[in-house]
Write a protein that holds these residues in place. Structure first.
Motif, PDB file in Angstrom:
ATOM      1  N   ASN A 379     -31.139  -5.704  14.766  1.00  0.00           N
ATOM      2  CA  ASN A 379     -30.812  -5.706  13.340  1.00  0.00           C
ATOM      3  C   ASN A 379     -31.531  -4.575  12.609  1.00  0.00           C
ATOM      4  O   ASN A 379     -30.950  -3.889  11.768  1.00  0.00           O
ATOM      5  CB  ASN A 379     -31.193  -7.048  12.723  1.00  0.00           C
ATOM      6  N   LEU A 380     -32.816  -4.388  12.939  1.00  0.00           N
ATOM      7  CA  LEU A 380     -33.566  -3.303  12.311  1.00  0.00           C
ATOM      8  C   LEU A 380     -32.987  -1.950  12.689  1.00  0.00           C
ATOM      9  O   LEU A 380     -32.901  -1.042  11.848  1.00  0.00           O
ATOM     10  CB  LEU A 380     -35.041  -3.386  12.724  1.00  0.00           C
ATOM     11  N   PHE A 381     -32.588  -1.819  13.950  1.00  0.00           N
ATOM     12  CA  PHE A 381     -31.982  -0.564  14.390  1.00  0.00           C
ATOM     13  C   PHE A 381     -30.680  -0.305  13.645  1.00  0.00           C
ATOM     14  O   PHE A 381     -30.404   0.825  13.213  1.00  0.00           O
ATOM     15  CB  PHE A 381     -31.742  -0.616  15.891  1.00  0.00           C
ATOM     16  N   SER A 382     -29.885  -1.373  13.465  1.00  0.00           N
ATOM     17  CA  SER A 382     -28.620  -1.224  12.741  1.00  0.00           C
ATOM     18  C   SER A 382     -28.876  -0.861  11.283  1.00  0.00           C
ATOM     19  O   SER A 382     -28.210   0.029  10.728  1.00  0.00           O
ATOM     20  CB  SER A 382     -27.821  -2.529  12.828  1.00  0.00           C
ATOM     21  N   ASP A 383     -29.853  -1.548  10.662  1.00  0.00           N
ATOM     22  CA  ASP A 383     -30.179  -1.226   9.265  1.00  0.00           C
ATOM     23  C   ASP A 383     -30.686   0.202   9.141  1.00  0.00           C
ATOM     24  O   ASP A 383     -30.353   0.922   8.183  1.00  0.00           O
ATOM     25  CB  ASP A 383     -31.225  -2.210   8.739  1.00  0.00           C
ATOM     26  N   THR A 384     -31.513   0.616  10.111  1.00  0.00           N
ATOM     27  CA  THR A 384     -32.039   1.980  10.076  1.00  0.00           C
ATOM     28  C   THR A 384     -30.919   2.995  10.227  1.00  0.00           C
ATOM     29  O   THR A 384     -30.897   4.033   9.534  1.00  0.00           O
ATOM     30  CB  THR A 384     -33.076   2.167  11.194  1.00  0.00           C
ATOM     31  N   GLU A 385     -29.987   2.712  11.139  1.00  0.00           N
ATOM     32  CA  GLU A 385     -28.851   3.620  11.310  1.00  0.00           C
ATOM     33  C   GLU A 385     -28.019   3.704  10.031  1.00  0.00           C
ATOM     34  O   GLU A 385     -27.588   4.799   9.639  1.00  0.00           O
ATOM     35  CB  GLU A 385     -27.980   3.154  12.475  1.00  0.00           C
ATOM     36  N   LYS A 386     -27.819   2.547   9.387  1.00  0.00           N
ATOM     37  CA  LYS A 386     -27.043   2.565   8.143  1.00  0.00           C
ATOM     38  C   LYS A 386     -27.783   3.358   7.063  1.00  0.00           C
ATOM     39  O   LYS A 386     -27.166   4.143   6.336  1.00  0.00           O
ATOM     40  CB  LYS A 386     -26.796   1.136   7.671  1.00  0.00           C
ATOM     41  N   ALA A 387     -29.103   3.117   6.958  1.00  0.00           N
ATOM     42  CA  ALA A 387     -29.873   3.859   5.960  1.00  0.00           C
ATOM     43  C   ALA A 387     -29.881   5.352   6.268  1.00  0.00           C
ATOM     44  O   ALA A 387     -29.764   6.193   5.359  1.00  0.00           O
ATOM     45  CB  ALA A 387     -31.305   3.306   5.921  1.00  0.00           C
ATOM     46  N   LEU A 388     -30.003   5.662   7.560  1.00  0.00           N
ATOM     47  CA  LEU A 388     -29.998   7.070   7.951  1.00  0.00           C
ATOM     48  C   LEU A 388     -28.650   7.711   7.658  1.00  0.00           C
ATOM     49  O   LEU A 388     -28.575   8.853   7.161  1.00  0.00           O
ATOM     50  CB  LEU A 388     -30.334   7.198   9.434  1.00  0.00           C
ATOM     51  N   GLU A 389     -27.593   6.965   7.947  1.00  0.00           N
ATOM     52  CA  GLU A 389     -26.259   7.499   7.666  1.00  0.00           C
ATOM     53  C   GLU A 389     -26.064   7.677   6.171  1.00  0.00           C
ATOM     54  O   GLU A 389     -25.477   8.676   5.709  1.00  0.00           O
ATOM     55  CB  GLU A 389     -25.196   6.554   8.227  1.00  0.00           C
ATOM     56  N   ALA A 390     -26.579   6.719   5.376  1.00  0.00           N
ATOM     57  CA  ALA A 390     -26.479   6.859   3.922  1.00  0.00           C
ATOM     58  C   ALA A 390     -27.268   8.075   3.446  1.00  0.00           C
ATOM     59  O   ALA A 390     -26.818   8.827   2.560  1.00  0.00           O
ATOM     60  CB  ALA A 390     -26.984   5.590   3.243  1.00  0.00           C
ATOM     61  N   SER A 391     -28.461   8.275   4.048  1.00  0.00           N
ATOM     62  CA  SER A 391     -29.266   9.446   3.680  1.00  0.00           C
ATOM     63  C   SER A 391     -28.550  10.727   4.067  1.00  0.00           C
ATOM     64  O   SER A 391     -28.557  11.718   3.311  1.00  0.00           O
ATOM     65  CB  SER A 391     -30.631   9.372   4.374  1.00  0.00           C
ATOM     66  N   ARG A 392     -27.919  10.708   5.234  1.00  0.00           N
ATOM     67  CA  ARG A 392     -27.179  11.891   5.665  1.00  0.00           C
ATOM     68  C   ARG A 392     -26.035  12.195   4.701  1.00  0.00           C
ATOM     69  O   ARG A 392     -25.796  13.351   4.312  1.00  0.00           O
ATOM     70  CB  ARG A 392     -26.631  11.684   7.072  1.00  0.00           C
ATOM     71  N   LEU A 393     -25.319  11.132   4.315  1.00  0.00           N
ATOM     72  CA  LEU A 393     -24.203  11.331   3.396  1.00  0.00           C
ATOM     73  C   LEU A 393     -24.705  11.847   2.052  1.00  0.00           C
ATOM     74  O   LEU A 393     -24.115  12.760   1.450  1.00  0.00           O
ATOM     75  CB  LEU A 393     -23.440  10.013   3.214  1.00  0.00           C
ATOM     76  N   ALA A 394     -25.815  11.228   1.572  1.00  0.00           N
ATOM     77  CA  ALA A 394     -26.354  11.667   0.277  1.00  0.00           C
ATOM     78  C   ALA A 394     -26.840  13.101   0.344  1.00  0.00           C
ATOM     79  O   ALA A 394     -26.557  13.917  -0.555  1.00  0.00           O
ATOM     80  CB  ALA A 394     -27.491  10.729  -0.143  1.00  0.00           C
ATOM     81  N   TYR A 395     -27.555  13.429   1.407  1.00  0.00           N
ATOM     82  CA  TYR A 395     -28.060  14.790   1.546  1.00  0.00           C
ATOM     83  C   TYR A 395     -26.906  15.767   1.738  1.00  0.00           C
ATOM     84  O   TYR A 395     -26.918  16.892   1.206  1.00  0.00           O
ATOM     85  CB  TYR A 395     -29.019  14.882   2.726  1.00  0.00           C
ATOM     86  N   GLY A 396     -25.914  15.336   2.518  1.00  0.00           N
ATOM     87  CA  GLY A 396     -24.746  16.194   2.706  1.00  0.00           C
ATOM     88  C   GLY A 396     -24.032  16.459   1.400  1.00  0.00           C
ATOM     89  O   GLY A 396     -23.571  17.578   1.128  1.00  0.00           O
ATOM     90  N   GLU A 397     -23.954  15.406   0.541  1.00  0.00           N
ATOM     91  CA  GLU A 397     -23.315  15.580  -0.754  1.00  0.00           C
ATOM     92  C   GLU A 397     -24.114  16.546  -1.631  1.00  0.00           C
ATOM     93  O   GLU A 397     -23.543  17.425  -2.299  1.00  0.00           O
ATOM     94  CB  GLU A 397     -23.187  14.220  -1.450  1.00  0.00           C
ATOM     95  N   ILE A 398     -25.443  16.393  -1.588  1.00  0.00           N
ATOM     96  CA  ILE A 398     -26.293  17.308  -2.363  1.00  0.00           C
ATOM     97  C   ILE A 398     -26.129  18.745  -1.860  1.00  0.00           C
ATOM     98  O   ILE A 398     -26.021  19.710  -2.641  1.00  0.00           O
ATOM     99  CB  ILE A 398     -27.756  16.856  -2.280  1.00  0.00           C
ATOM    100  N   SER A 399     -26.114  18.857  -0.509  1.00  0.00           N
ATOM    101  CA  SER A 399     -25.967  20.192   0.072  1.00  0.00           C
ATOM    102  C   SER A 399     -24.623  20.799  -0.286  1.00  0.00           C
ATOM    103  O   SER A 399     -24.525  21.984  -0.644  1.00  0.00           O
ATOM    104  CB  SER A 399     -26.130  20.108   1.601  1.00  0.00           C
TER     105      SER A 399
END
Length: 574
Positions: A379-399
């Motif tokens: 569950n923690l791994f899944s949550d981390t992946e989701k948070a990481l993916e959200a961070s990637r999307l947010a950073y990608g949007e900023i970029s």
């Protein structure tokens, strides 16, 4: 085993007596052979020829039964018969004066020792009858003793000596009877004690065997727990983890059904999430769930956080009414708890009655705890992946927004590398192949086979392209050369993104430095009017062409300014 031990104990006493009697008879016959030879030589000089011949025959018979492989009873009866015959021979030779009584007493003693004291009584009665007949024959003159030098005696003498013989025989037989009886009792007590010891030994052996089997079972279970625990730690996907866990438990423990329930978000139901059996898979398709605290032992365990065993007898028999699992005879449910918080329930079922015990709970609870930790990690791994993916999307949007802004300010940034050198592209038009590479995001190969256009992408967004063209005499682009071009494009993308980040950091540092400088200047001024004037002036100089207005309003008078100031490009009001 106990019956076998009882048979051995009950047969020990006769065997020991038989062994003792055979040993005693063998020793007696050997002594008779040794001393009989001396007596035979002595009788040669003291007895008549007929008696010497009788003694020789007796000695030969004794030697034969000693040497020849005859049975015990033949030897014993022959020895007793020979003693009685020597006693009769003595009566005919010397009457009651010679060795007749000694031979008869010996026969009585041997009969009591070699057979039983009852046989001794029979021989004693026979001796009294025999002495009565010989006394009557000798005293009546019907039989004359061969040794004429010996007085045959009278009736009183015969009766006296017969009674003495009877008294001695009675003492001998009774002593042997008492000895044998006491020996038998002592031996029975010993055999009884031995029997108890053998029974206790058999009981201890059974207990040791049971304990050994239990330890082997526990060892195998712990080994299986370790194997399953080691295997499930490698899974990060929750669905795959649960399904593989049910399969591994089934393979290592051989349980008929293994199911894993997880609590829903409202923590009201335990939902079947994985199962290995066919019935369990049908339950999965139906979305099988159990009310916590109300339905079955799974609901009980989910509420109480305590493991429970249910058997197909007694009050728990009501739990075995699942048509999807008709062969269940025993069930055990274990809570999946981490840090005091329950995640679900591990449910195992067996087709054997009484398949589970309290010891099984202690062993399998270790596996349940490992599974709970693995579920939490997944569950923690899944949550981390989701948070990481959200961070990637947010950073990608900023970029992407940053590059859109850069490209908007400088829409046509380009350079051309030719043989003389590098020059900036002056034309506002974009090569069609470059435009196509930017639009599609794919490598474009020209019709001549000598030109390729490789897109430059950052976070999936194409910000430009590289067009590479070989000379007309060159060969077409190979796969290796194309891969090299793509690699260079990726490296260029990373370098451009790093340069943009560096520029952003430099601008951010400049702004922070500016704010720090303004704050330092304002902190040196103590009058409000000067603070306002200094603020407006600094902002006006910093922002360049921007107009800066500063006002302070009195809320009681509405929005009408009470005072205003303006300095150069800035205006302040209060």
């Amino acid at each position: 085993m106990e019956n076998r031990n009882s048979m051995n104990v009950s047969s020990t006493s006769p065997t020991m007596q038989s062994d003792w009697r055979e040993s005693f008879l063998r020793t007696t016959l050997m002594l008779a052979c040794a001393f009989g030879l001396v007596a035979l030589i002595s009788s040669y000089f003291s007895s008549e020829l007929i008696y010497f011949v009788i003694y020789c025959v007796v000695y030969i018979i004794v030697v034969f039964i000693t040497v020849l492989p005859v049975t015990y009873h033949v030897r014993a009866m022959t020895l007793i018969g020979l003693l009685i015959g020597l006693s009769i021979s003595g009566l005919t030779e010397t009457g009651l004066v010679g060795e007749a009584r000694i031979f008869m007493l010996t026969a009585i003693a041997m009969a009591s020792l070699l057979f039983s004291w009852r046989t001794g009584w029979y021989i004693t009665i026979f001796a009294m009858v025999l002495y009565t007949i010989f006394g009557w024959l000798i005293l009546g003159g019907l039989l004359t003793i061969s040794n004429t030098t010996i007085d045959p005696g009278n009736l009183v003498l015969w009766i006296t000596r017969a009674l003495v013989l009877l008294l001695v025989a009675v003492l001998v037989v009774n002593a042997i009877r008492l000895t044998q009886t006491e020996f038998t009792k002592s031996e029975e007590r010993s055999q009884s004690l031995l029997s108890d010891l053998q029974k206790e030994r058999a009981l201890q052996e059974d207990r040791i065997q049971e304990r050994t089997e239990l330890l082997d079972k526990r060892t195998n279970q712990l080994r299986a727990v370790a194997d399953v625990g080691k295997s499930i730690t490698s899974y990060r996907n929750l669905s795959e983890l649960l399904q593989q866990t049910t399969r591994l438990i089934n393979e290592n423990f051989g349980y008929y059904h293994v199911g894993i329930f997880l609590l829903d978000e409202r923590r009201q139901f335990a939902v079947l999430t994985a199962a290995n059996s066919d019935g369990g898979k049908r339950m999965l398709e139906r979305g099988h769930q159990l009310k916590i605290g109300e339905t079955g032992i799974v609901g009980y365990v989910a509420e109480s956080l305590k493991a429970r065993i249910a058997l197909d007898v007694g009050a728990d028999a009501v739990f075995f009414n699942n048509p999807d699992l008709p062969a269940t005879r025993s069930e055990m449910a274990l809570p999946l708890v981490v840090g005091g918080q329950i995640l679900g329930v591990l449910d195992v079922q067996s087709t054997e009655p009484n398949a589970f015990s309290e010891e099984d709970i202690a062993t399998l609870q270790i596996l349940a705890e490992q599974l709970a930790v693995a579920i939490q990690n997944a569950n923690l791994f899944s949550d981390t992946e989701k948070a990481l993916e959200a961070s990637r999307l947010a950073y990608g949007e900023i970029s992407r927004e940053a590059w859109i802004k850069i490209l908007r300010n400088r829409p046509n940034i380009g350079y051309i590398a030719t043989t003389p050198g590098i020059s900036e592209a002056k034309s506002d038009t974009v090569e069609p192949s470059i435009a196509k590479a930017i639009d599609t995001g794919d490598l474009i190969l020209g019709n001549d086979g000598l030109t390729i256009s490789v897109p430059i992408k950052i976070r999936g967004q194409s910000i430009g392209a590289i067009r590479l063209k070989k000379s007309d005499i060159s060969e077409a682009w190979t796969q290796e050369e194309t891969n090299l071009a793509v690699t260079l494009s990726d490296q260029l993308s990373s370098a451009l993104e790093s340069a943009r980040l560096y520029q952003d950091s430099q601008k951010r540092a400049a702004r922070e430095s500016l704010v720090s400088d303004i704050s330092a200047r304002l902190s040196a001024v103590t009058q409000m009017d000067l603070i306002i004037r200094e603020t407006v002036q600094e902002l006006g100089e910093t922002l360049g062409n921007a107009s800066v207005t500063f006002q302070l309003l009195d809320p009681s008078n509405g929005h009408n300014p009470t005072e205003g100031r303006e300095n150069g490009r800035g205006k302040a009001g209060a």
